[in-house]
Design a protein around this motif. Structure first.
Motif, mmCIF file in Angstrom:
data_model
loop_
_atom_site.group_PDB
_atom_site.id
_atom_site.type_symbol
_atom_site.label_atom_id
_atom_site.label_comp_id
_atom_site.label_asym_id
_atom_site.label_seq_id
_atom_site.Cartn_x
_atom_site.Cartn_y
_atom_site.Cartn_z
ATOM 1 N N TYR A 99 0.836 -1.203 0.000
ATOM 2 C CA TYR A 99 0.000 0.000 0.000
ATOM 3 C C TYR A 99 0.872 1.254 0.000
ATOM 4 O O TYR A 99 0.601 2.208 -0.736
ATOM 5 N N ASN A 100 1.906 1.246 0.824
ATOM 6 C CA ASN A 100 2.779 2.417 0.884
ATOM 7 C C ASN A 100 3.454 2.691 -0.445
ATOM 8 O O ASN A 100 3.622 3.840 -0.837
ATOM 9 N N ALA A 101 3.855 1.617 -1.142
ATOM 10 C CA ALA A 101 4.603 1.828 -2.379
ATOM 11 C C ALA A 101 3.680 2.160 -3.540
ATOM 12 O O ALA A 101 4.058 2.910 -4.428
ATOM 13 N N THR A 102 2.472 1.586 -3.574
ATOM 14 C CA THR A 102 1.654 1.708 -4.778
ATOM 15 C C THR A 102 0.245 2.224 -4.525
ATOM 16 O O THR A 102 -0.511 2.414 -5.474
ATOM 17 N N ARG A 103 -0.137 2.429 -3.239
ATOM 18 C CA ARG A 103 -1.500 2.856 -2.884
ATOM 19 C C ARG A 103 -2.554 1.847 -3.319
ATOM 20 O O ARG A 103 -3.696 2.204 -3.581
ATOM 21 N N VAL A 104 -2.155 0.599 -3.483
ATOM 22 C CA VAL A 104 -3.111 -0.437 -3.874
ATOM 23 C C VAL A 104 -3.203 -1.448 -2.737
ATOM 24 O O VAL A 104 -2.195 -1.789 -2.127
ATOM 25 N N ILE A 105 -4.438 -1.870 -2.414
ATOM 26 C CA ILE A 105 -4.601 -2.979 -1.483
ATOM 27 C C ILE A 105 -4.434 -4.256 -2.291
ATOM 28 O O ILE A 105 -5.186 -4.505 -3.223
ATOM 29 N N ASN A 106 -3.450 -5.052 -1.938
ATOM 30 C CA ASN A 106 -3.189 -6.268 -2.693
ATOM 31 C C ASN A 106 -4.028 -7.407 -2.125
ATOM 32 O O ASN A 106 -3.661 -8.033 -1.138
ATOM 33 N N PHE A 107 -5.175 -7.691 -2.778
ATOM 34 C CA PHE A 107 -6.059 -8.725 -2.250
ATOM 35 C C PHE A 107 -5.512 -10.125 -2.467
ATOM 36 O O PHE A 107 -6.103 -11.092 -2.014
ATOM 37 N N ALA A 108 -4.398 -10.251 -3.192
ATOM 38 C CA ALA A 108 -3.784 -11.566 -3.345
ATOM 39 C C ALA A 108 -2.818 -11.851 -2.207
ATOM 40 O O ALA A 108 -2.178 -12.898 -2.186
ATOM 41 N N HIS A 109 -2.714 -10.909 -1.257
ATOM 42 C CA HIS A 109 -1.678 -11.067 -0.242
ATOM 43 C C HIS A 109 -1.890 -12.290 0.645
ATOM 44 O O HIS A 109 -0.934 -12.952 1.034
ATOM 45 N N GLY A 110 -3.143 -12.591 0.960
ATOM 46 C CA GLY A 110 -3.428 -13.784 1.759
ATOM 47 C C GLY A 110 -2.900 -15.047 1.088
ATOM 48 O O GLY A 110 -2.467 -15.984 1.760
ATOM 49 N N GLU A 111 -2.918 -15.041 -0.239
ATOM 50 C CA GLU A 111 -2.425 -16.214 -0.971
ATOM 51 C C GLU A 111 -0.915 -16.377 -0.776
ATOM 52 O O GLU A 111 -0.410 -17.487 -0.805
ATOM 53 N N PHE A 112 -0.193 -15.265 -0.586
ATOM 54 C CA PHE A 112 1.240 -15.374 -0.305
ATOM 55 C C PHE A 112 1.444 -16.187 0.981
ATOM 56 O O PHE A 112 2.308 -17.051 1.052
ATOM 57 N N GLY A 143 16.484 9.829 -10.220
ATOM 58 C CA GLY A 143 17.040 8.600 -10.773
ATOM 59 C C GLY A 143 16.506 7.328 -10.152
ATOM 60 O O GLY A 143 17.102 6.268 -10.308
ATOM 61 N N ILE A 144 15.370 7.446 -9.425
ATOM 62 C CA ILE A 144 14.786 6.230 -8.855
ATOM 63 C C ILE A 144 13.697 5.744 -9.808
ATOM 64 O O ILE A 144 12.906 6.537 -10.300
ATOM 65 N N ASP A 145 13.672 4.445 -10.061
ATOM 66 C CA ASP A 145 12.649 3.894 -10.950
ATOM 67 C C ASP A 145 11.464 3.393 -10.119
ATOM 68 O O ASP A 145 11.571 2.359 -9.464
ATOM 69 N N PRO A 146 10.334 4.137 -10.113
ATOM 70 C CA PRO A 146 9.217 3.740 -9.242
ATOM 71 C C PRO A 146 8.667 2.356 -9.579
ATOM 72 O O PRO A 146 8.224 1.636 -8.687
ATOM 73 N N GLY A 147 8.718 1.975 -10.868
ATOM 74 C CA GLY A 147 8.235 0.649 -11.244
ATOM 75 C C GLY A 147 9.050 -0.443 -10.574
ATOM 76 O O GLY A 147 8.521 -1.418 -10.034
ATOM 77 N N TRP A 148 10.350 -0.253 -10.571
ATOM 78 C CA TRP A 148 11.245 -1.207 -9.939
ATOM 79 C C TRP A 148 10.979 -1.258 -8.427
ATOM 80 O O TRP A 148 10.940 -2.318 -7.813
ATOM 81 N N MET A 149 10.764 -0.073 -7.827
ATOM 82 C CA MET A 149 10.484 -0.025 -6.385
ATOM 83 C C MET A 149 9.198 -0.788 -6.066
ATOM 84 O O MET A 149 9.091 -1.460 -5.051
ATOM 85 N N SER A 150 8.199 -0.648 -6.961
ATOM 86 C CA SER A 150 6.945 -1.351 -6.708
ATOM 87 C C SER A 150 7.157 -2.865 -6.796
ATOM 88 O O SER A 150 6.635 -3.632 -5.980
ATOM 89 N N THR A 151 7.984 -3.304 -7.763
ATOM 90 C CA THR A 151 8.277 -4.736 -7.855
ATOM 91 C C THR A 151 8.970 -5.234 -6.592
ATOM 92 O O THR A 151 8.637 -6.291 -6.056
ATOM 93 N N VAL A 152 9.943 -4.429 -6.132
ATOM 94 C CA VAL A 152 10.650 -4.823 -4.916
ATOM 95 C C VAL A 152 9.676 -4.931 -3.748
ATOM 96 O O VAL A 152 9.735 -5.874 -2.951
ATOM 97 N N SER A 153 8.727 -3.975 -3.670
ATOM 98 C CA SER A 153 7.809 -4.021 -2.527
ATOM 99 C C SER A 153 6.903 -5.251 -2.603
ATOM 100 O O SER A 153 6.611 -5.863 -1.577
ATOM 101 N N TYR A 154 6.488 -5.629 -3.817
ATOM 102 C CA TYR A 154 5.700 -6.860 -3.935
ATOM 103 C C TYR A 154 6.524 -8.071 -3.528
ATOM 104 O O TYR A 154 6.032 -8.988 -2.867
ATOM 105 N N ALA A 155 7.807 -8.082 -3.930
ATOM 106 C CA ALA A 155 8.656 -9.218 -3.576
ATOM 107 C C ALA A 155 8.829 -9.302 -2.066
ATOM 108 O O ALA A 155 8.738 -10.389 -1.474
ATOM 109 N N ILE A 156 9.062 -8.135 -1.420
ATOM 110 C CA ILE A 156 9.246 -8.150 0.033
ATOM 111 C C ILE A 156 7.961 -8.605 0.716
ATOM 112 O O ILE A 156 7.978 -9.431 1.635
ATOM 113 N N ALA A 157 6.824 -8.073 0.232
ATOM 114 C CA ALA A 157 5.540 -8.483 0.831
ATOM 115 C C ALA A 157 5.342 -9.980 0.667
ATOM 116 O O ALA A 157 4.916 -10.667 1.602
ATOM 117 N N GLY A 158 5.693 -10.507 -0.529
ATOM 118 C CA GLY A 158 5.572 -11.941 -0.750
ATOM 119 C C GLY A 158 6.455 -12.723 0.204
ATOM 120 O O GLY A 158 6.020 -13.710 0.807
#
Lengths: 325, 291
Positions: B29-42, B182-197
């Motif tokens: 949520y902090n990185a993308t402002r999206v509630i990831n409803f797939a998180h329970g599946e992780f 020089g920060i790539d927000p797309g990359w940061m969002s991927t990293v945040s999904y990986a960490i959440a996973g």
């Protein structure tokens, strides 16, 4: 005062659509003989009614609701309890299955209306879960998960036997057409415009003199009532069901129907209900790959057609026509 | 009194798992402002993969847990990179719905690969069961608490003391300015999904010996974790953990003193009341409106 031209034409288009829908229901009802096909259509129409309700509250009012499935269940249990315990006439029971969820929806909508976005999602989710837990636990009325409601009398308002598959097709078809007429008239009038204004911005809508909280409460109650009607019809169509039918996954299914079809049109909700009801049957032979393929298909639609299937089909058809010219 | 303490202790352990789940909701949520409803599946996948590797392939359970974390973190990154970032319209609601249907993909993936069996697995080695007075604490509970401690500490260090973490926070607070640096927000969002996973998988892996691994438990974890995240104020890591603990304790108190059938409805009912009176969570002073 003349309404804007686009409004008139979209209303006319909706009316033509209703005639087509009624003709379709009539043709299937009088020509088709396959009871499997009719059963599929019956459930599509029932879910379609609940999905149209969700489309009004969500697509037009902009209020996310994750308790529509629970309201559907409330309607089904109201109907079953009235028929089995108090031997109420079936049509009256169906009426009550609209009234009680609508009342519950009206009561909870005002406090819930203070919340927005994911807080509203969470609150309606919690409400839906609490209701579905009650369905499973208050066994004296609902029968819980096992045995549930068994062998409900087949639909016979005023003693008229309408319980067979083909009669239920007529009953559900008529209900769907009536609901569609109501929905189309609602969204093409002052109420629909007010709801759309609320969706695009609550503060500006209030500044235009729209009583936002009243409209939000009313549309939530109406959506709950439609879900209840779907539930009542569901009770008569299956006649045997248990609390597992109305768990949270069902609310999410209804939301998926609305989004797959099109958020901004009750036609989309109906089409989405058809797809989501029929698709699993087609995927049946995939066995353990069924859920995976379903998920991949849904995700594909969401990623590539954010406006839903009906809008994508409409745009595709237009492009084809243009190319042909 | 002993009974009460026992309920409290097991509630806190369960709550630690909910808290870890809530942390994952908050990171995304902090990185993308999206509630990831797939998180329970992780969380489900973390537990299920650990259980399968430990029972069918006889891996050491700690090794199985590590493997599960890596696999699920990768799946999280794939979810973001391949699916979410390719969405034709990056509108909030569309993205949320994509995560809901992605949950079916993960559930279906586990059904296809692992099957519909319920897996049970032995507790992790190393920690012994404790008896404090009359209260029994299982060794696995100690693993749960240790994992929570390690994860929250390393998350804090990551976000506040590393380049990557600072980049993530920068991208979350102002995407455009971050891009200019020089920060790539797309990359940061991927990293945040990986960490959440990864965090979700770790939570699932440590609780699986006390529960069971099954492909349909994800929804349940997701709901409790989401509730905990909202209760603590979305995106507030401290609140997430406390919120998780509160939900765990409430749920156990309800099942201990009222009825296990109603435990969820009591916890959720309280949540509903709290939402109505404090919609921004217990620990956030006011809902910060994003402009």
């Amino acid at each position: 005062m003349s309404a804007p031209a686009s409004g008139v034409s979209s209303y006319r288009r909706d009316m033509i659509g209703i005639v087509v829908l009624a003709a379709f229901v009539f043709c299937i009802g009088s020509l088709a003989s396959g009871s499997y096909l009719k059963t599929m259509l019956i459930f599509s129409m029932i879910y379609g009614i609940a999905a149209i309700g969700l489309c009004l509250v969500f697509g037009y009012g902009g209020q996310i609701s994750l308790c529509q499935g629970a309201m559907f269940g409330l309607g089904a249990y109201t109907c079953a309890a009235l028929v089995q315990r108090w031997r109420v006439d079936h049509l009256l029971a169906l009426g009550a299955s609209i009234a009680l969820p609508a009342l519950v929806g009206w009561l909870v909508a005002r406090p819930l209306g203070r919340l927005s976005s994911h807080y509203l999602a969470m609150a309606t989710l919690a409400l839906g879960l609490i209701l579905s837990i009650l369905f499973a636990q208050v066994r004296t009325i609902t029968g819980g998960a096992d045995p549930g409601v068994i062998d409900l009398a087949s639909f016979a308002p005023f003693g008229m036997p309408l319980g067979t598959t083909s009669s239920m097709h007529w009953v559900c078809g008529v209900c769907l057409v009536v609901v569609m007429v109501l929905a189309v008239n609602l969204i093409n009038t002052r109420i629909g415009r007010a709801l759309r204004a609320i969706r695009s911005g609550e503060v500006p809508a209030a500044c235009l003199g729209i009583d936002t909280s009243k409209y939000k409460v009313d549309v939530f109650a109406a959506a709950s009532g439609l879900a209840g009607l779907g539930g009542g019809l569901y009770a008569f169509a299956t006649r045997t069901f248990n609390s597992s039918a109305f768990e949270i996954g069902f609310s999410i299914d209804l939301l998926t129907m609305v989004l797959i079809g099109s958020v901004r049109s009750p036609w989309g909700a109906m089409a989405g209900a058809l797809v989501i009801t029929v698709l699993p049957a087609f995927l049946e032979h995939l066995d353990r790959f069924r859920l995976l393929s379903f998920g991949l298909l849904m995700t594909g639609v969401m990623v590539f057609m954010p406006d839903g299937l009906t809008s994508a089909a409409y745009a595709g058809a237009r492009r084809l026509v243009k190319r042909a010219q | 009194m002993n009974q009460f303490l026992q309920i409290l202790v097991s509630g806190l352990v369960l709550g630690a798992v909910y808290g870890m789940t809530a942390l994952g909701f908050g990171i995304v949520y902090n990185a993308t402002r999206v509630i990831n409803f797939a998180h329970g599946e992780f969380v489900m996948m973390g537990g299920l993969i650990t259980a399968v590797l430990a029972t069918n392939f006889h891996h050491e359970s700690w090794l199985a847990a590590c493997e599960a974390v890596v696999v699920v973190a990768t799946l999280g990154a794939i979810l973001d990179r391949v699916i979410i970032q390719n969405a034709r319209r990056r509108e909030h609601l569309t993205l949320v719905m994509i995560t809901i249907s992605a949950a079916s993909i993960f559930r279906g993936l586990m059904e296809a690969v692992v099957g519909r069996d319920v897996y049970f697995t032995a507790t992790f080695p190393g920690a012994t069961d404790l008896h404090v007075g009359e209260i029994y604490i299982s060794g696995q509970a100690i693993w749960v608490v240790l994992t929570l401690a390690v994860i929250s500490t390393s998350l804090y260090v990551l976000l506040h003391h590393t380049r990557l973490g600072k980049g993530m926070r920068a991208a979350a607070s102002n995407e455009r300015a971050a891009r200019l640096y020089g920060i790539d927000p797309g990359w940061m969002s991927t990293v945040s999904y990986a960490i959440a996973g990864g965090i979700g998988a770790a939570a699932g892996a440590v609780i699986v010996p006390l529960a069971s691994g099954y492909y349909q438990t994800g929804l349940y974890f997701g709901l409790k974790g989401f509730a905990a995240a909202i209760l603590g104020g979305l995106g507030n890591p401290f609140g997430a953990i406390v919120g998780g603990m509160m939900i765990g304790v409430l749920e156990n108190l309800a099942s201990g003193y009222v009825s296990s059938g109603y435990k969820d409805s009591i916890a959720l009912g309280l949540l509903l009341v709290l939402l109505l009176f404090r919609p921004s969570g217990l620990f956030n002073l006011a809902e910060a409106k994003r402009v």
